[in-house]
Design a protein around this motif. Structure first.
Motif, PDB file in Angstrom:
ATOM      1  N   MET A  66       5.206  25.087  -1.061  1.00  0.00           N
ATOM      2  CA  MET A  66       5.161  23.716  -0.184  1.00  0.00           C
ATOM      3  C   MET A  66       5.294  22.557  -0.937  1.00  0.00           C
ATOM      4  O   MET A  66       4.936  22.399  -2.117  1.00  0.00           O
ATOM      5  CB  MET A  66       3.635  23.910   0.477  1.00  0.00           C
ATOM      6  N   SER A  67       6.037  21.687  -0.254  1.00  0.00           N
ATOM      7  CA  SER A  67       6.567  20.422  -0.993  1.00  0.00           C
ATOM      8  C   SER A  67       5.249  19.589  -1.149  1.00  0.00           C
ATOM      9  O   SER A  67       4.166  19.651  -0.616  1.00  0.00           O
ATOM     10  CB  SER A  67       7.493  19.512  -0.158  1.00  0.00           C
ATOM     11  N   ARG A  68       5.327  18.541  -2.089  1.00  0.00           N
ATOM     12  CA  ARG A  68       4.302  17.481  -2.214  1.00  0.00           C
ATOM     13  C   ARG A  68       4.237  16.756  -1.341  1.00  0.00           C
ATOM     14  O   ARG A  68       4.871  16.489  -0.387  1.00  0.00           O
ATOM     15  CB  ARG A  68       4.792  16.747  -3.527  1.00  0.00           C
ATOM     16  N   VAL A  69       2.616  16.358  -0.965  1.00  0.00           N
ATOM     17  CA  VAL A  69       2.221  15.574  -0.066  1.00  0.00           C
ATOM     18  C   VAL A  69       2.580  14.034  -0.395  1.00  0.00           C
ATOM     19  O   VAL A  69       2.200  13.524  -1.444  1.00  0.00           O
ATOM     20  CB  VAL A  69       0.691  15.631   0.094  1.00  0.00           C
ATOM     21  N   ARG A  70       3.602  13.429   0.315  1.00  0.00           N
ATOM     22  CA  ARG A  70       3.735  12.034   0.066  1.00  0.00           C
ATOM     23  C   ARG A  70       2.749  10.897   0.733  1.00  0.00           C
ATOM     24  O   ARG A  70       2.919  10.991   1.982  1.00  0.00           O
ATOM     25  CB  ARG A  70       5.414  11.573   0.250  1.00  0.00           C
ATOM     26  N   VAL A  71       2.015  10.260   0.003  1.00  0.00           N
ATOM     27  CA  VAL A  71       1.122   9.484   0.747  1.00  0.00           C
ATOM     28  C   VAL A  71       1.446   7.905   0.718  1.00  0.00           C
ATOM     29  O   VAL A  71       1.631   7.295  -0.556  1.00  0.00           O
ATOM     30  CB  VAL A  71      -0.319   9.847   0.042  1.00  0.00           C
ATOM     31  N   LEU A  72       1.238   7.260   1.682  1.00  0.00           N
ATOM     32  CA  LEU A  72       1.120   5.763   1.785  1.00  0.00           C
ATOM     33  C   LEU A  72      -0.231   5.231   1.900  1.00  0.00           C
ATOM     34  O   LEU A  72      -1.231   5.583   2.747  1.00  0.00           O
ATOM     35  CB  LEU A  72       2.025   5.274   2.921  1.00  0.00           C
ATOM     36  N   LEU A  73      -0.625   4.398   0.849  1.00  0.00           N
ATOM     37  CA  LEU A  73      -2.075   3.817   0.813  1.00  0.00           C
ATOM     38  C   LEU A  73      -2.127   2.373   1.622  1.00  0.00           C
ATOM     39  O   LEU A  73      -1.022   1.687   1.321  1.00  0.00           O
ATOM     40  CB  LEU A  73      -2.685   3.571  -0.556  1.00  0.00           C
ATOM     41  N   VAL A  74      -2.840   2.040   2.453  1.00  0.00           N
ATOM     42  CA  VAL A  74      -2.951   0.792   3.146  1.00  0.00           C
ATOM     43  C   VAL A  74      -4.474   0.463   2.773  1.00  0.00           C
ATOM     44  O   VAL A  74      -5.183   0.831   3.396  1.00  0.00           O
ATOM     45  CB  VAL A  74      -2.619   0.697   4.530  1.00  0.00           C
ATOM     46  N   GLU A  75      -4.643  -0.714   1.852  1.00  0.00           N
ATOM     47  CA  GLU A  75      -5.800  -1.086   1.274  1.00  0.00           C
ATOM     48  C   GLU A  75      -5.785  -2.519   0.608  1.00  0.00           C
ATOM     49  O   GLU A  75      -4.716  -2.694  -0.430  1.00  0.00           O
ATOM     50  CB  GLU A  75      -6.246   0.008   0.186  1.00  0.00           C
ATOM     51  N   ASP A  76      -6.352  -3.461   1.088  1.00  0.00           N
ATOM     52  CA  ASP A  76      -6.156  -4.761   0.611  1.00  0.00           C
ATOM     53  C   ASP A  76      -6.824  -5.278  -0.681  1.00  0.00           C
ATOM     54  O   ASP A  76      -6.381  -6.265  -1.303  1.00  0.00           O
ATOM     55  CB  ASP A  76      -6.486  -5.951   1.685  1.00  0.00           C
ATOM     56  N   ASP A  77      -7.804  -4.246  -0.903  1.00  0.00           N
ATOM     57  CA  ASP A  77      -8.442  -4.302  -2.498  1.00  0.00           C
ATOM     58  C   ASP A  77      -7.750  -3.707  -3.147  1.00  0.00           C
ATOM     59  O   ASP A  77      -7.637  -2.569  -3.183  1.00  0.00           O
ATOM     60  CB  ASP A  77      -9.822  -4.027  -2.194  1.00  0.00           C
ATOM     61  N   LEU A  78      -7.167  -4.548  -4.222  1.00  0.00           N
ATOM     62  CA  LEU A  78      -6.298  -3.831  -5.284  1.00  0.00           C
ATOM     63  C   LEU A  78      -6.702  -2.575  -6.154  1.00  0.00           C
ATOM     64  O   LEU A  78      -6.542  -1.767  -6.533  1.00  0.00           O
ATOM     65  CB  LEU A  78      -5.591  -4.759  -6.261  1.00  0.00           C
ATOM     66  N   ARG A  79      -8.177  -3.231  -6.385  1.00  0.00           N
ATOM     67  CA  ARG A  79      -8.854  -2.222  -7.530  1.00  0.00           C
ATOM     68  C   ARG A  79      -9.298  -0.863  -6.818  1.00  0.00           C
ATOM     69  O   ARG A  79      -9.268   0.243  -7.123  1.00  0.00           O
ATOM     70  CB  ARG A  79     -10.109  -2.936  -7.795  1.00  0.00           C
ATOM     71  N   VAL A  80      -9.720  -0.837  -5.355  1.00  0.00           N
ATOM     72  CA  VAL A  80      -9.955   0.096  -4.552  1.00  0.00           C
ATOM     73  C   VAL A  80      -8.705   0.985  -4.254  1.00  0.00           C
ATOM     74  O   VAL A  80      -8.713   2.226  -4.477  1.00  0.00           O
ATOM     75  CB  VAL A  80     -10.460  -0.054  -3.319  1.00  0.00           C
ATOM     76  N   ALA A  81      -7.582   0.364  -4.195  1.00  0.00           N
ATOM     77  CA  ALA A  81      -6.315   1.100  -4.101  1.00  0.00           C
ATOM     78  C   ALA A  81      -6.048   1.850  -5.426  1.00  0.00           C
ATOM     79  O   ALA A  81      -5.430   2.807  -5.396  1.00  0.00           O
ATOM     80  CB  ALA A  81      -5.227   0.053  -3.856  1.00  0.00           C
ATOM     81  N   ARG A  82      -6.251   1.369  -6.510  1.00  0.00           N
ATOM     82  CA  ARG A  82      -5.798   1.927  -7.767  1.00  0.00           C
ATOM     83  C   ARG A  82      -6.999   3.286  -7.962  1.00  0.00           C
ATOM     84  O   ARG A  82      -6.229   4.327  -8.434  1.00  0.00           O
ATOM     85  CB  ARG A  82      -6.206   1.049  -8.867  1.00  0.00           C
ATOM     86  N   VAL A  83      -8.119   2.867  -7.508  1.00  0.00           N
ATOM     87  CA  VAL A  83      -9.033   4.315  -7.729  1.00  0.00           C
ATOM     88  C   VAL A  83      -8.467   5.348  -6.818  1.00  0.00           C
ATOM     89  O   VAL A  83      -8.552   6.232  -7.110  1.00  0.00           O
ATOM     90  CB  VAL A  83     -10.680   3.591  -7.246  1.00  0.00           C
ATOM     91  N   ASN A  84      -8.306   4.849  -5.697  1.00  0.00           N
ATOM     92  CA  ASN A  84      -7.856   5.908  -4.607  1.00  0.00           C
ATOM     93  C   ASN A  84      -6.652   6.692  -5.160  1.00  0.00           C
ATOM     94  O   ASN A  84      -6.311   7.852  -4.826  1.00  0.00           O
ATOM     95  CB  ASN A  84      -7.764   5.348  -3.252  1.00  0.00           C
ATOM     96  N   ARG A  85      -5.600   6.008  -5.531  1.00  0.00           N
ATOM     97  CA  ARG A  85      -4.229   6.430  -6.085  1.00  0.00           C
ATOM     98  C   ARG A  85      -4.648   7.726  -7.188  1.00  0.00           C
ATOM     99  O   ARG A  85      -4.181   8.594  -7.242  1.00  0.00           O
ATOM    100  CB  ARG A  85      -3.520   5.394  -6.546  1.00  0.00           C
ATOM    101  N   ASP A  86      -5.759   7.185  -8.358  1.00  0.00           N
ATOM    102  CA  ASP A  86      -5.799   7.881  -9.296  1.00  0.00           C
ATOM    103  C   ASP A  86      -6.815   9.141  -8.828  1.00  0.00           C
ATOM    104  O   ASP A  86      -6.314  10.362  -9.211  1.00  0.00           O
ATOM    105  CB  ASP A  86      -7.183   7.216 -10.212  1.00  0.00           C
ATOM    106  N   LEU A  87      -7.584   9.023  -7.797  1.00  0.00           N
ATOM    107  CA  LEU A  87      -8.177  10.211  -7.205  1.00  0.00           C
ATOM    108  C   LEU A  87      -7.096  11.224  -6.698  1.00  0.00           C
ATOM    109  O   LEU A  87      -7.371  12.554  -6.870  1.00  0.00           O
ATOM    110  CB  LEU A  87      -9.265   9.898  -6.101  1.00  0.00           C
ATOM    111  N   LEU A  88      -6.279  10.832  -5.693  1.00  0.00           N
ATOM    112  CA  LEU A  88      -5.397  11.446  -5.224  1.00  0.00           C
ATOM    113  C   LEU A  88      -4.405  11.977  -6.158  1.00  0.00           C
ATOM    114  O   LEU A  88      -4.131  13.267  -5.723  1.00  0.00           O
ATOM    115  CB  LEU A  88      -4.554  10.546  -4.345  1.00  0.00           C
TER     116      LEU A  88
END
Length: 231
Positions: free
Chosen positions: A1-23
């Motif tokens: 199966m191909s990789r899951v391509r994710v778009l994050l929509v989050e205005d808190d840049l710190r939270v966005a970085r944490v979520n990116r790292d987790l994903l």
């Protein structure tokens, strides 16, 4: 199966970085973009065509729920999960009514975020190959219906690691040994073997034995083409 391509929509840049790292701990996930406003999210969704969108509700230029409604009105059927501090029932009901398939209330665990990806993977697994009517078990998989309460994972089985191992099998063109899976998932052979055996027990993987010149046969694992409910 191909990789899951994710778009994050989050205005808190710190939270966005944490979520990116987790994903992206999951090698089968690639965060293709991050948006901090509704306008950015709409533009990136059209330009990047992600598989999965993780959408906040409270954004500087409006509500993510309004953007979700806009996407559905346009006919965009991309899987969308809400990740937000909005914990009121009205927001949850509106999101679900507009077609969000999951809803995470901040703060959440990494394991719960991994479940969002796992549910998305199950939803995008080919159902009837575009041929003929769907069976109930196929439709249940799309709807996330398990036919009963999900069984808890055994002690020592982490859901995020489990999905990493399952993702390696999904992406493999041929059966793999525990050592090969461990190398690709960045796990020890013993750890990979333990997770592979769990996948076999739950029907998500099959086990083959390869007989050589001598000694014990090698164990090879491959992803099953159908969900356990269809066996």
């Amino acid at each position: 199966m191909s990789r899951v391509r994710v778009l994050l929509v989050e205005d808190d840049l710190r939270v966005a970085r944490v979520n990116r790292d987790l994903l992206e701990r999951d090698e089968g996930v690639h965060v293709v973009g991050s948006a901090a406003t509704l306008a950015q999210a709409d533009a990136l969704a059209q330009a990047l065509e992600p598989d999965l969108i993780l959408l906040d509700v409270h954004l500087p230029d409006g509500s993510g729920l309004g953007l979700l409604r806009h996407w559905r009105a346009q006919g965009r059927t991309t899987d969308v999960a809400l990740i937000t501090a909005a914990d009121d029932e009205a927001s949850v009901r509106t999101a679900l009514a507009q077609g969000a398939f999951d809803y995470l209330i901040k703060p959440f665990t990494g394991a719960r975020l991994a479940e969002v990806v796992a549910r998305h993977r199950a939803r995008r697994t080919p159902l009837a190959g575009g041929r003929g009517p769907l069976g109930q078990s196929q439709l249940d998989r799309l709807l996330g219906v398990s036919g009963g309460a999900p069984e808890p994972l055994p002690r020592g089985i982490d859901p995020h690691t489990l999905e990493r191992v399952a993702g390696v099998l999904d992406a493999a063109a041929a059966a793999l040994s525990a050592e090969e899976v461990g190398d690709r998932a960045q796990l020890s052979r013993v750890t990979a073997w333990r997770y592979l055996e769990h996948l076999v027990r739950t029907g998500r993987a099959s086990l083959d034995h390869q007989y050589g010149q001598g000694g014990r046969p090698a164990k090879l694992y491959r992803a099953r083409e159908s969900a356990p409910a269809e066996r």
